[in-house]
Structure formats: C-alpha cells, structure tokens
Design a protein around this motif. Structure first.
Motif, PDB file in Angstrom:
ATOM      1  N   TYR A 138       1.424  -0.932  -0.049  1.00 28.68           N
ATOM      2  CA  TYR A 138      -0.486  -0.259   0.150  1.00 28.68           C
ATOM      3  C   TYR A 138       1.028   1.464  -0.564  1.00 28.68           C
ATOM      4  CZ  TYR A 138      -3.589   3.182   0.643  1.00 28.68           C
ATOM      5  OH  TYR A 138      -4.716   4.657   0.563  1.00 28.68           O
ATOM      6  N   TYR A 139       1.829   1.276   0.838  1.00 28.82           N
ATOM      7  CA  TYR A 139       2.796   2.501   0.897  1.00 28.82           C
ATOM      8  C   TYR A 139       3.412   3.025  -0.895  1.00 28.82           C
ATOM      9  CZ  TYR A 139       7.542   4.738   0.366  1.00 28.82           C
ATOM     10  OH  TYR A 139       8.184   5.931   0.778  1.00 28.82           O
ATOM     11  N   GLY A 140       3.409   1.518  -1.507  1.00 27.29           N
ATOM     12  CA  GLY A 140       4.032   1.983  -3.158  1.00 27.29           C
ATOM     13  C   GLY A 140       2.768   2.118  -3.954  1.00 27.29           C
ATOM     14  N   GLU A 141       2.468   1.697  -4.136  1.00 28.19           N
ATOM     15  CA  GLU A 141       0.420   2.376  -4.471  1.00 28.19           C
ATOM     16  C   GLU A 141       0.152   3.726  -3.253  1.00 28.19           C
ATOM     17  OE1 GLU A 141      -3.932   1.058  -4.142  1.00 28.19           O
ATOM     18  OE2 GLU A 141      -3.484  -0.610  -3.535  1.00 28.19           O
ATOM     19  N   SER A 142       0.448   4.485  -3.110  1.00 30.03           N
ATOM     20  CA  SER A 142      -0.291   5.457  -2.181  1.00 30.03           C
ATOM     21  C   SER A 142       0.977   6.377  -2.824  1.00 30.03           C
ATOM     22  CB  SER A 142       0.119   5.793  -0.776  1.00 30.03           C
ATOM     23  OG  SER A 142       1.882   5.640  -0.310  1.00 30.03           O
ATOM     24  N   LYS A 143       2.627   5.608  -3.310  1.00 32.20           N
ATOM     25  CA  LYS A 143       3.312   6.803  -3.538  1.00 32.20           C
ATOM     26  C   LYS A 143       2.572   6.724  -5.260  1.00 32.20           C
ATOM     27  CE  LYS A 143       6.287   8.005  -1.078  1.00 32.20           C
ATOM     28  NZ  LYS A 143       5.642   9.649  -0.825  1.00 32.20           N
ATOM     29  N   VAL A 144       2.253   6.089  -6.151  1.00 26.84           N
ATOM     30  CA  VAL A 144       1.701   5.423  -7.177  1.00 26.84           C
ATOM     31  C   VAL A 144       0.709   6.605  -7.150  1.00 26.84           C
ATOM     32  CG1 VAL A 144       0.556   4.686  -9.462  1.00 26.84           C
ATOM     33  CG2 VAL A 144       2.776   3.437  -7.774  1.00 26.84           C
ATOM     34  N   LEU A 145      -0.672   6.716  -6.914  1.00 22.33           N
ATOM     35  CA  LEU A 145      -1.518   7.509  -6.884  1.00 22.33           C
ATOM     36  C   LEU A 145      -0.752   9.060  -7.128  1.00 22.33           C
ATOM     37  CD1 LEU A 145      -3.848   6.141  -4.508  1.00 22.33           C
ATOM     38  CD2 LEU A 145      -3.962   5.553  -6.614  1.00 22.33           C
ATOM     39  N   ALA A 146       0.437   8.986  -5.801  1.00 20.29           N
ATOM     40  CA  ALA A 146       0.562  10.919  -5.566  1.00 20.29           C
ATOM     41  C   ALA A 146       1.395  10.713  -7.294  1.00 20.29           C
ATOM     42  CB  ALA A 146       1.649  10.953  -4.940  1.00 20.29           C
ATOM     43  N   GLU A 147       1.943  10.380  -7.672  1.00 16.72           N
ATOM     44  CA  GLU A 147       2.857  10.979  -8.953  1.00 16.72           C
ATOM     45  C   GLU A 147       2.017  10.297 -10.590  1.00 16.72           C
ATOM     46  OE1 GLU A 147       5.408   7.721 -10.317  1.00 16.72           O
ATOM     47  OE2 GLU A 147       6.961   7.440  -8.570  1.00 16.72           O
ATOM     48  N   GLN A 148       0.906   9.781 -10.177  1.00 13.61           N
ATOM     49  CA  GLN A 148      -0.401  10.165 -11.432  1.00 13.61           C
ATOM     50  C   GLN A 148      -0.799  11.317 -11.407  1.00 13.61           C
ATOM     51  OE1 GLN A 148      -2.524   5.724  -9.997  1.00 13.61           O
ATOM     52  NE2 GLN A 148      -1.685   5.460 -11.542  1.00 13.61           N
ATOM     53  N   ALA A 149      -1.145  12.163  -9.661  1.00 11.70           N
ATOM     54  CA  ALA A 149      -1.642  12.935  -9.770  1.00 11.70           C
ATOM     55  C   ALA A 149      -0.653  14.580 -10.131  1.00 11.70           C
ATOM     56  CB  ALA A 149      -2.349  13.539  -7.800  1.00 11.70           C
ATOM     57  N   LEU A 150       0.213  14.091  -9.512  1.00 10.35           N
ATOM     58  CA  LEU A 150       0.823  15.136 -10.119  1.00 10.35           C
ATOM     59  C   LEU A 150       0.888  15.067 -11.833  1.00 10.35           C
ATOM     60  CD1 LEU A 150       4.255  14.427  -7.398  1.00 10.35           C
ATOM     61  CD2 LEU A 150       3.182  16.451  -8.120  1.00 10.35           C
ATOM     62  N   LYS A 151       1.324  13.903 -12.764  1.00 14.04           N
ATOM     63  CA  LYS A 151       1.707  14.374 -14.282  1.00 14.04           C
ATOM     64  C   LYS A 151       0.332  14.411 -14.568  1.00 14.04           C
ATOM     65  CE  LYS A 151       4.424   9.946 -14.061  1.00 14.04           C
ATOM     66  NZ  LYS A 151       5.308   8.498 -14.261  1.00 14.04           N
ATOM     67  N   LYS A 152      -1.057  14.297 -13.612  1.00 13.27           N
ATOM     68  CA  LYS A 152      -1.596  14.862 -14.746  1.00 13.27           C
ATOM     69  C   LYS A 152      -1.901  16.839 -14.350  1.00 13.27           C
ATOM     70  CE  LYS A 152      -4.515  10.559 -13.980  1.00 13.27           C
ATOM     71  NZ  LYS A 152      -5.895   9.758 -12.682  1.00 13.27           N
ATOM     72  N   SER A 153      -1.943  17.133 -13.200  1.00 13.31           N
ATOM     73  CA  SER A 153      -2.053  18.811 -12.838  1.00 13.31           C
ATOM     74  C   SER A 153      -0.824  19.074 -14.318  1.00 13.31           C
ATOM     75  CB  SER A 153      -1.537  18.767 -11.589  1.00 13.31           C
ATOM     76  OG  SER A 153       0.064  18.797 -12.112  1.00 13.31           O
ATOM     77  N   ASN A 154      -1.543  20.844 -13.807  1.00 10.41           N
ATOM     78  CA  ASN A 154      -1.309  21.974 -14.633  1.00 10.41           C
ATOM     79  C   ASN A 154       0.150  22.207 -14.064  1.00 10.41           C
ATOM     80  OD1 ASN A 154      -3.815  21.040 -16.136  1.00 10.41           O
ATOM     81  ND2 ASN A 154      -4.623  22.605 -14.691  1.00 10.41           N
ATOM     82  N   ILE A 155       1.346  21.747 -13.017  1.00 12.68           N
ATOM     83  CA  ILE A 155       2.134  22.209 -12.439  1.00 12.68           C
ATOM     84  C   ILE A 155       3.276  22.336 -12.928  1.00 12.68           C
ATOM     85  CG2 ILE A 155       0.328  23.079 -10.552  1.00 12.68           C
ATOM     86  CD1 ILE A 155       2.210  20.760  -9.115  1.00 12.68           C
ATOM     87  N   HIS A 156       4.602  23.108 -12.665  1.00 14.77           N
ATOM     88  CA  HIS A 156       5.271  22.672 -13.073  1.00 14.77           C
ATOM     89  C   HIS A 156       6.433  21.241 -12.111  1.00 14.77           C
ATOM     90  CE1 HIS A 156       9.180  22.086 -14.271  1.00 14.77           C
ATOM     91  NE2 HIS A 156       9.872  23.454 -14.061  1.00 14.77           N
ATOM     92  N   TRP A 157       5.686  20.261 -12.324  1.00 16.29           N
ATOM     93  CA  TRP A 157       6.077  18.736 -11.979  1.00 16.29           C
ATOM     94  C   TRP A 157       7.531  18.633 -12.242  1.00 16.29           C
ATOM     95  CZ3 TRP A 157       6.827  14.866 -13.359  1.00 16.29           C
ATOM     96  CH2 TRP A 157       5.928  14.024 -14.801  1.00 16.29           C
ATOM     97  N   THR A 158       8.028  17.679 -10.580  1.00 18.56           N
ATOM     98  CA  THR A 158       9.233  17.041 -10.389  1.00 18.56           C
ATOM     99  C   THR A 158       9.035  15.679  -9.535  1.00 18.56           C
ATOM    100  OG1 THR A 158      10.732  19.073 -10.493  1.00 18.56           O
ATOM    101  CG2 THR A 158      11.875  17.236 -10.595  1.00 18.56           C
ATOM    102  N   ILE A 159       9.400  14.468 -10.513  1.00 16.15           N
ATOM    103  CA  ILE A 159       9.275  13.393  -9.317  1.00 16.15           C
ATOM    104  C   ILE A 159      10.528  13.127  -8.914  1.00 16.15           C
ATOM    105  CG2 ILE A 159       8.706  10.367  -8.692  1.00 16.15           C
ATOM    106  CD1 ILE A 159       5.775  11.955 -10.850  1.00 16.15           C
ATOM    107  N   ILE A 160      11.303  12.460  -8.013  1.00 17.19           N
ATOM    108  CA  ILE A 160      12.785  11.808  -7.385  1.00 17.19           C
ATOM    109  C   ILE A 160      12.481  10.678  -6.543  1.00 17.19           C
ATOM    110  CG2 ILE A 160      14.773  12.454  -6.166  1.00 17.19           C
ATOM    111  CD1 ILE A 160      14.359  15.416  -6.246  1.00 17.19           C
TER     112      ILE A 160
END
Length: 304
Positions: A138-160
């Motif tokens: 579930y930890y990994g899943e929560s991080k995937v959900l956060a990544e997906q939210a960033l990728k769908k957003s209109n902001i300047h995002w960076t995932i490390i």
C-alpha cells in the motif's frame, strides 16, 4: 536567488537540505514541519510550522513566503505502518500532495515530490524512469497515486524516486538500515537479514543535493536518485560490520518469506542513474564513502 520551501524539514532529508543551504547559500530556504524546529541552528534560513494535513495552514504559509519551488519530503515512509494504517497513509501520501498541487497551481510554484523504488514490483530492476510501475504494497500504491496526481496536474512538477535512504540527523533521532545494523552489531544482538532483496542505498546528503539541483535548474519530469552500489540487504549489513570492525558471525541470512512482514517488498529494485547524471549533474558517493561521512559526523558529535 531562488526561494525554496521544504516540507518535513525535521526529517533526515529535510535536515540535510537545511545543512547544505546553510553551508552553501545557494538558495533562500523556508524550512517547514509539523511542530517546533528540531534543527540545532536557526540562522541562515527561515522556519515556519506547517502541518501538511491542514490545507488552510499549507495555503497560508506558502502564500506568505511565495517560494519558487517546494521540495516535498514529508510522508509516511514505514512500509508496514502504511500497510496497517492505509487511511492515514492515504491522507499523508496522497491527499497532502493534492493540497500542495492546488496551492502550487494558484501561485505558479514548482513542486518537487519525493517518491520511491517501491512503485516497482522488483521483477526487473535496476529500473529506468519510464519503466512500468506495479507496486506490491500500500505504501508503494500511495506513492503511485501521488505521482499520477502530479502528472495529471497543470503545475511544473518533478518526481524524485529514491531507495533506502541512510544518514544521521543532528539529534540522532531517526534510524535507518545503517544505524540499525551498526547498533545491533555493537550490542551483539542476533541479526536476521534478508539475502534475496537487492537495493542501491542512498546517502541522505546525495539525495539532498539532487533535490537542490532539481530546484536550481527547474528540472521537470521523473528522476531516479540513489547510491551507485547494487547489493543485497545482507551485503549492506556485512559492509557496515566490516567498516566498523564488528563481528558479523552473529548475522544470520534469511529469505524474505521467513520474516512474515505485513507489507510485501520488491525483490530487486535499483536504479539506472544515467538521466540524473546527464541532466542534473548528479554524482553520488560510493557506499564506502557514505559510511565514512557518517563515521566522521558521529565522531564530530561526540566531541561537542
């Protein structure tokens, strides 16, 4: 000079970012965390209390300081705790990210988000940035959900994304694989370690440097950041024993199946670092160099 706001500044990574900014003066830093500041020095940066689960406080603090970028380090990172407390994990690891996305969108702020190798299933590591995610916990899943939210957003995002971060905080309050192994071996406690999980442990100073490089360069997209050495968990513990001349005859190698951990771990992660090296100028220390840095820091604290 850019203004950078850090969430979770009382944590290991947050403290290392603060140390680097104080030492180098590369950016203006606003350190934020829930509760009082635990960093020993209060000069060279600003501190503001900010609970990432309080949307109004998050909005007020960020609007006040108007940073150019936010480095979001605050999260629930204990894999088994996340598995057992999924709603709390969701609030910390997903809802809080959506709050930050909303504020960043309103204020034109870059959001640098910390993620994990646990977004992968461990069947085909080391991984590149564009490899398919498939979390096992579930930890990994929560991080995937956060990544997906960033990728769908209109902001300047960076995932490390990073792996098994180790280092030492000023108050010695946070444990990790290296400090745990060293402590157990020094006390001659029986140590059971898995020999079928492979990682590339990351020195906290290296991760802090990568975060600052991404902010300074306005780098967008996904970056893999870790150490350069690929080894099993058992190898890591053996190297810790060898560095501090501790007896590793008390170390027992076991398989992951024998531990009965509530959250499933990926077997072989590890990262291909080429993109971070080429784009950011990332240059990680070896594991041996990282252990020496820790040793020097511990000796320095004993002398104070």
């Amino acid at each position: 000079m850019k203004t950078i706001l850090v969430t979770g500044s009382n944590g290991l990574l947050g403290q290392k970012i603060t140390e680097k900014v104080i030492a180098g003066g590369r950016v203006k830093l606003v350190a934020t965390s829930k509760g009082k500041n635990r960093f020993p020095s209060s000069s060279g940066y600003q501190y503001a209390e900010m609970d990432i689960l309080n949307p109004e406080q998050v909005k007020d603090v960020i609007t006040l300081y108007q940073p150019d970028a936010i480095i979001h380090t605050a999260a629930m990172t204990n894999v088994d705790t996340a598995q057992a407390n999924q709603e709390s994990c969701y609030q910390l690891n997903v809802v809080a990210v959506n709050t930050l996305i909303s504020v960043c969108e309103a204020n034109n702020i870059q959001l640098i988000h910390l993620s994990t190798d646990f977004v992968f299933d461990g069947d085909a590591g080391p991984y590149k940035e564009n490899d398919q995610v498939n979390p096992l916990s579930y930890y990994g899943e929560s991080k995937v959900l956060a990544e997906q939210a960033l990728k769908k957003s209109n902001i300047h995002w960076t995932i490390i994304r990073t792996i098994l971060v180790y280092g030492i905080t000023n108050d010695m309050s946070r444990s990790n694989i290296v400090l745990w192994a060293k402590g157990a071996l020094e006390k001659r406690l029986p140590v059971n370690v898995v020999n079928d999980q492979w990682r590339m442990p990351t020195l906290a100073e290296d991760l802090a440097e990568a975060c600052l490089l991404a902010a300074e360069q306005s780098a967008g997209g996904v970056y893999h950041i870790s150490g350069k050495d690929y080894m099993s968990i058992a190898d890591i513990v053996r190297k810790v024993a060898d560095y501090w001349t501790l007896d590793h005859s008390i170390v027992t190698e076991v398989s992951s199946q024998t531990l009965n951990q509530s959250a499933t771990r990926p077997m072989r992660t590890g990262f291909v670092l080429d993109k971070a090296v080429a784009d950011l100028g990332y240059s990680p220390h070896s594991f041996e160099e990282g252990l020496k840095m820790l040793d020097d820091q511990m000796k320095g604290r004993q002398q104070v």
